[in-house]
Enzyme design. Structure first.
Site, PDB file in Angstrom:
ATOM      1  CE1 TYR A   1      -2.580   1.092   4.801  1.00 46.97           C
ATOM      2  CE2 TYR A   1      -1.483   0.395   6.803  1.00 46.97           C
ATOM      3  CZ  TYR A   1      -2.242   0.093   5.686  1.00 46.97           C
ATOM      4  OH  TYR A   1      -2.645  -1.200   5.465  1.00 46.97           O
TER       5      TYR A   1
ATOM      6  CE  LYS B   1       1.187  -0.900   4.751  1.00 48.56           C
ATOM      7  NZ  LYS B   1       0.195  -1.966   4.769  1.00 48.56           N
TER       8      LYS B   1
ATOM      9  CD  GLU C   1      -2.375  -8.159  -0.807  1.00 53.42           C
ATOM     10  OE1 GLU C   1      -1.293  -8.048  -0.217  1.00 53.42           O
ATOM     11  OE2 GLU C   1      -2.891  -7.224  -1.463  1.00 53.42           O
TER      12      GLU C   1
ATOM     13  CG  LEU D   1       1.499  -3.787   0.235  1.00 57.17           C
ATOM     14  CD1 LEU D   1       1.285  -2.388  -0.341  1.00 57.17           C
ATOM     15  CD2 LEU D   1       1.274  -3.771   1.732  1.00 57.17           C
TER      16      LEU D   1
HETATM   17  N1  PDD Z   1      -0.614  -4.560   6.527  1.00 54.97           N
HETATM   18  N2  PDD Z   1      -0.865  -7.114   2.201  1.00 54.97           N
HETATM   19  C1  PDD Z   1      -1.687  -6.202   2.726  1.00 54.97           C
HETATM   20  C2  PDD Z   1      -3.007  -5.955   2.068  1.00 54.97           C
HETATM   21  C3  PDD Z   1      -1.313  -5.494   3.878  1.00 54.97           C
HETATM   22  O1  PDD Z   1      -2.145  -4.562   4.393  1.00 54.97           O
HETATM   23  C4  PDD Z   1      -0.072  -5.775   4.484  1.00 54.97           C
HETATM   24  C5  PDD Z   1       0.396  -5.044   5.727  1.00 54.97           C
HETATM   25  C6  PDD Z   1       0.761  -6.741   3.910  1.00 54.97           C
HETATM   26  C7  PDD Z   1       2.107  -7.064   4.476  1.00 54.97           C
HETATM   27  O2  PDD Z   1       2.998  -5.995   4.316  1.00 54.97           O
HETATM   28  P1  PDD Z   1       4.248  -5.800   5.295  1.00 54.97           P
HETATM   29  O3  PDD Z   1       5.020  -7.068   5.256  1.00 54.97           O
HETATM   30  O4  PDD Z   1       4.988  -4.672   4.711  1.00 54.97           O
HETATM   31  O5  PDD Z   1       3.692  -5.501   6.673  1.00 54.97           O
HETATM   32  C8  PDD Z   1       0.333  -7.380   2.761  1.00 54.97           C
HETATM   33  C9  PDD Z   1      -0.307  -3.782   7.704  1.00 54.97           C
HETATM   34  C10 PDD Z   1       0.530  -4.521   8.679  1.00 54.97           C
HETATM   35  C11 PDD Z   1      -1.605  -3.255   8.274  1.00 54.97           C
HETATM   36  O6  PDD Z   1      -2.424  -2.815   7.484  1.00 54.97           O
HETATM   37  O7  PDD Z   1      -1.783  -3.262   9.484  1.00 54.97           O
END
Ligand code: PDD
Length: 296
Positions: A33, A149, A182, A207
């Site tokens: 996703y 992801k 993270e 991620l």
């Molecule tokens: N999550 N780390 C994890 C485990 C994440 O699920 C996410 C993003 C990030 C940040 O990634 P980005 O900057 O590309 O949004 C880091 C999304 C927002 C979610 O699962 O809702």
């Protein structure tokens, strides 16, 4: 028109939108996703999100459901029909619908695509950024391919709920050596006593967040010293500032970790400056994509 979901070729009112019970996303979490911010009705950093989606698909050997241009059209149309001005768009691609069997289905099975969008209250988000948020720490109990992801997010779900139960916003995962990896859905950052910006290298332990990349650019433009390395919970507790990044949160100051106040307990100047300059470095896509826009 109420909120709309795109499901395998059709735009449907959200309440009528459904996937097959034999969808592999539903039965095996066999899918990936993306979450992309919507601001002023436009997608933020679409190109980078689509590049990461392509990588996630390739890593799991799920074929791309359509071209990037076509996906862009679907995302924009979902935003438009759902009348989202400020919010997020969610895009999920799974390995498709097939009789339950762990091995991959035959090559003819088409991947499933679902796109939804929802509004985020900008005032609520601004208040959170103004006040800062609390995080807790938990052992990282995820698999070793969190760089992909995937929709397999059970440890993240449990961690986020543990944070909520503790009255916090986010949970930071900590590896076996005591270093922060993270958050459950965000990347983790600190600003050291010397003013150096630190975040973990995007190896397989985290991620590679798109907003993480934007903040790295914003920091470089402001000539903030930067180190991409691990940091421990103890180092975070002694840091001058800490913050989170994600498409849903942008740059969100952390003011307590496990109930311990950071610095004076208020969002710090480096975090504020990075948040303030976020959109100077993020890419805003045009409202309508054209097939000639260079994306494939
Ligand atoms: N999550 N780390 C994890 C485990 C994440 O699920 C996410 C993003 C990030 C940040 O990634 P980005 O900057 O590309 O949004 C880091 C999304 C927002 C979610 O699962 O809702």
């Amino acid at each position: 028109m109420p909120r709309v979901a795109y499901v395998n070729g059709r735009y449907l009112p959200l309440r009528d939108a459904a996937v097959n019970v034999e969808d592999r996303g539903y039965q095996f979490a066999d899918g990936v996703y993306e979450v992309c911010e919507v601001k002023g009705g436009r997608l933020i950093d679409e190109r980078r999100h689509m590049a990461r989606l392509d990588r996630s698909l390739a890593q799991l050997r799920i074929r791309a459901p359509m071209t990037r241009t076509a996906l862009g059209v679907v995302m924009r149309e979902t935003v438009r029909l759902s009348r989202i001005d400020e919010g997020i768009i969610y895009l999920q691609v799974t390995r498709g619908v097939a009789r339950r069997d762990h091995g991959f289905p035959s090559a003819e099975v088409a991947p499933s695509v679902v796109v939804t969008a929802h509004a985020i209250d900008p005032a609520r988000r601004a208040k959170r950024a103004e006040e800062g948020v609390a995080v807790i720490t938990l052992p990282d109990n995820r698999w070793d391919r969190v760089d992909i992801k995937t929709v397999a997010l059970l440890p993240n779900v449990l961690a986020r709920q543990a944070a909520i139960d503790a009255g916090a916003y986010e949970a930071w995962f900590v590896d076996d050596d005591g270093f922060v990896t993270e958050g459950s859905a965000t990347n983790a950052w600190i600003v050291t006593g010397e003013g150096t910006l630190v975040t973990r290298a995007a190896d397989r332990g985290i991620l590679r967040g798109i907003s993480r990349g934007v903040v790295m650019e914003a920091g470089a433009a402001q000539r903030v010293r930067f180190e991409e390395r691990r940091f421990s919970v103890a180092e975070a507790l002694a840091a001058r500032e800490a913050f989170l990044t994600a498409a849903t949160a942008l740059v969100l100051p952390v003011v307590t970790i496990d109930g311990n106040r950071l610095g004076d307990g208020k969002p710090g100047p480096v975090t504020r400056a990075l948040r303030g300059q976020y959109y100077d470095h993020a890419e805003t896509a045009p409202i309508r994509s054209s097939p000639e826009d260079g994306t494939k």
